[in-house]
Design an enzyme around this catalytic site. Sequence first.
Site, PDB file in Angstrom:
ATOM      1  N   ASP A 262       1.136  -0.997  -0.091  1.00 13.61           N
ATOM      2  CA  ASP A 262      -0.014   0.015   0.050  1.00 13.61           C
ATOM      3  C   ASP A 262       0.923   1.232  -0.177  1.00 13.61           C
ATOM      4  OD1 ASP A 262      -3.309   0.655   1.606  1.00 13.61           O
ATOM      5  OD2 ASP A 262      -2.039   1.850   0.201  1.00 13.61           O
TER       6      ASP A 262
HETATM    7  C1  GLC Z   1      -4.247   4.232  -0.099  1.00 19.96           C
HETATM    8  C2  GLC Z   1      -5.303   3.082   0.328  1.00 19.96           C
HETATM    9  C3  GLC Z   1      -5.336   2.120  -1.034  1.00 19.96           C
HETATM   10  C4  GLC Z   1      -4.960   2.816  -2.375  1.00 19.96           C
HETATM   11  C5  GLC Z   1      -3.615   3.094  -2.394  1.00 19.96           C
HETATM   12  C6  GLC Z   1      -3.249   3.853  -3.627  1.00 19.96           C
HETATM   13  O1  GLC Z   1      -3.397   4.574   0.966  1.00 19.96           O
HETATM   14  O2  GLC Z   1      -4.977   2.409   1.424  1.00 19.96           O
HETATM   15  O3  GLC Z   1      -6.493   1.474  -0.580  1.00 19.96           O
HETATM   16  O4  GLC Z   1      -5.195   1.665  -3.219  1.00 19.96           O
HETATM   17  O5  GLC Z   1      -3.351   4.129  -1.125  1.00 19.96           O
HETATM   18  O6  GLC Z   1      -4.049   5.044  -3.792  1.00 19.96           O
END
Ligand code: GLC
Length: 738
Positions: A262
């Site tokens: 993430d």
């Molecule tokens: C965010 C979220 C995740 C998302 C990622 C990319 O922090 O936790 O669900 O896909 O970043 O945007």
Amino acid sequence: MQEAKLRELMDQMTLQEKIGQLVQLSGDVFNTGDLSTGPQEKLGITQEVVDNCGSVLNVIGADTVHKVQDQYLQRSRLKIPLLFMSDIIYGYKTVFPIPMGLGATWNPDLIREDYKIIAEEAVTDGGMVTFSPAVDIVRDARWGRCLEMPGEDPYLSSCFAKAMVEGFQNNWEKGKSIASCVKHYAGYGAVEAGREYNTVDMSERRFRQEYLPPYKAAVDAGCEMVMTSFNTVDMMPATGNKWLMDDVLRKEWGFDGVIITDYAAIQELIGHGVAKDKYEASKLAIQATVDIDMKTNCYSNHLQPLIENGEISEDLINESCWRILKLKNKLGLFEDPYFGCDAKLCEQTCCKPEFIEQANKTCNEALVLLKNDNDVLPLKKTGQKIGLIGPYADNPGIFGMWALHGDRKYTITVKKALEDVLGTVEYSAGCNVLDDTSCLGGFGNIPSLAGVIKTGDELAEDEAKALEIAKNSDVVIMAMGEHILQSGEGGARTDITLPEPQKQLIRKVKATGTEVVVVLFNGRPLALTDILEDADAILEAWYPGTAGGKSICNVLFGDYNPSGRLSVSFPHNVGQCPLYYSQYSTGRPSSPDSVHNTRFVTHYLDVPNEALFPFGYGLSYHKARYSNLVLDTDKMSKDSTIHVSVDVTNESDVAGIETVQLYIRDLVGSVVRPILELKGFKKVQLQPHETVNVSFEITEEMLRFYTRSMKYESEPGDFKVFVGCNSMNLISTSFTLK
Ligand code: GLC
């Protein structure tokens, strides 16, 4: 290309080029004119890293993707295409209800069709991988990200996880399939105190039994990628957790796809306190077989030194690079680096009438009728004076926080839909969504739903007009809800009631003597106790998406008999969180036949243990009666099945859809067992006064759990079978497993 040629290509790659494939950057490094002093300096990376990076985050738009890909390939020595990944969670331009609403349809087959549409729209505009489905089991309404999840139950959520992956990847039909990425692996919905990014800690038994199943269902459905979660698992952050990523996901489940972190999660291993610097953090992540570093310079700047210092083997880089190249090859990017995207095609494809019709069909099934005193609903299209009040009545942004690309031009608001039914409508917003949004922070380029916050005379006029409408109406529809940024990522709340101005307005409107139908727009289970008395009817609309207003009016006027059933528990108040139906009995269950007096049992002094509106709950305009629950035998052996039969009778003059739910309880186990577990469900069409016989099979596999020896198996003993319309309204019988 043939895999042999792909292997030849990889053999030509330098170590830096291979490491580059493991790096994901955001669009800013490609959009700046002057690459030498662009955002990469802020990120602490060189131009070489930008030129070698394997994928890019949230860059979409056919023309932009063409431009960035062309610019990138010009600088790429081996012409390995860039992979474009975006958050396209529950809609691209056509937006469906939030997944907590999709969960309320109890209709995975329908949702599979929705996700095919999402894929088709996104691919025309340059989407290649989507960071979806999110399938974290969610049982704490304080958490902002409830909205993204199908619900609290492992079985139901697993059914949706499978359907969403199959919809997105759509048998790899060209131009209509996008690679999916299940998230957030694993257990993110169990953050302590419902607070984003917080600790998750539970027994391995619960983790495997209640939180892992939906991710496994996505992997078994062929999901191409998995995203690591921000939280710890057994006191080790997921992103550096070799047991979770390698032992369970790869070795136990056989997942050979791409694992991506993430956002900045490798660097956050430092914040967690399990790495003293990025060098150590990178080592933990690569050893956990995490393939892509989203948006930091950990891998780009530290993997080579780790190899040179003999702390990791280059094989780890080769294995990750190979998985990423295989994904690019599977998408056919070496032959078509744009994945077929085309601005004109996108224009022709997105928000087609049939797509918006599908969104309407889905939203019809997602709406949950929570209250309907004195059958105030359905409303009449003639002969009834109907007023419209509330800050969500004429709001085109009813998409929820993660519909970044939803085209608001196509939104059917409640006001628009009501005008289509009634002609003219007396309307006033009546109040703000929130009087003060300073606590919310921002999120990307989502325009605030609150729009302009009205103050002083303007606000007073709005309220006065609303009360005037109420006085002159037989019934008022009040479109109320949380601010869009009161849920979603970073949107945890300790007060999960409606915003105060709205509660006051509902009270004042009710005081005029009119009937009140509250329609809710929200991204979590709200505590509704303090509006319950003033609302004659409550319709849960979630963030209903593009066709929301139309579906809401379909239900309000009876053109669609509401069939939605909650996939999450709605608490009396926040003090009950976390709350879920499949509780454990405890040694002192709070039941009438308890041997202890009423005080010394598991209970609260001020509210019941149970939900205000329980899992599986929802009202319809028809009335269903369940009877004749019969098993073809009450003795089961390990290799037999039990045939369950039940009659469902529609005792009304209204046709409708009933979601028949099957639960079991294992009365005695080698470890404690939930008082109820969903094991099956069927949506059946009931004509007026029709009785339909519904059947289920109970198999030995359905009775398995992690026993005291941590083996996944069933145990002989007595079981209860429950069937009914929700987790608190059931009829039952019993059987024994020999
Ligand atoms: C965010 C979220 C995740 C998302 C990622 C990319 O922090 O936790 O669900 O896909 O970043 O945007």
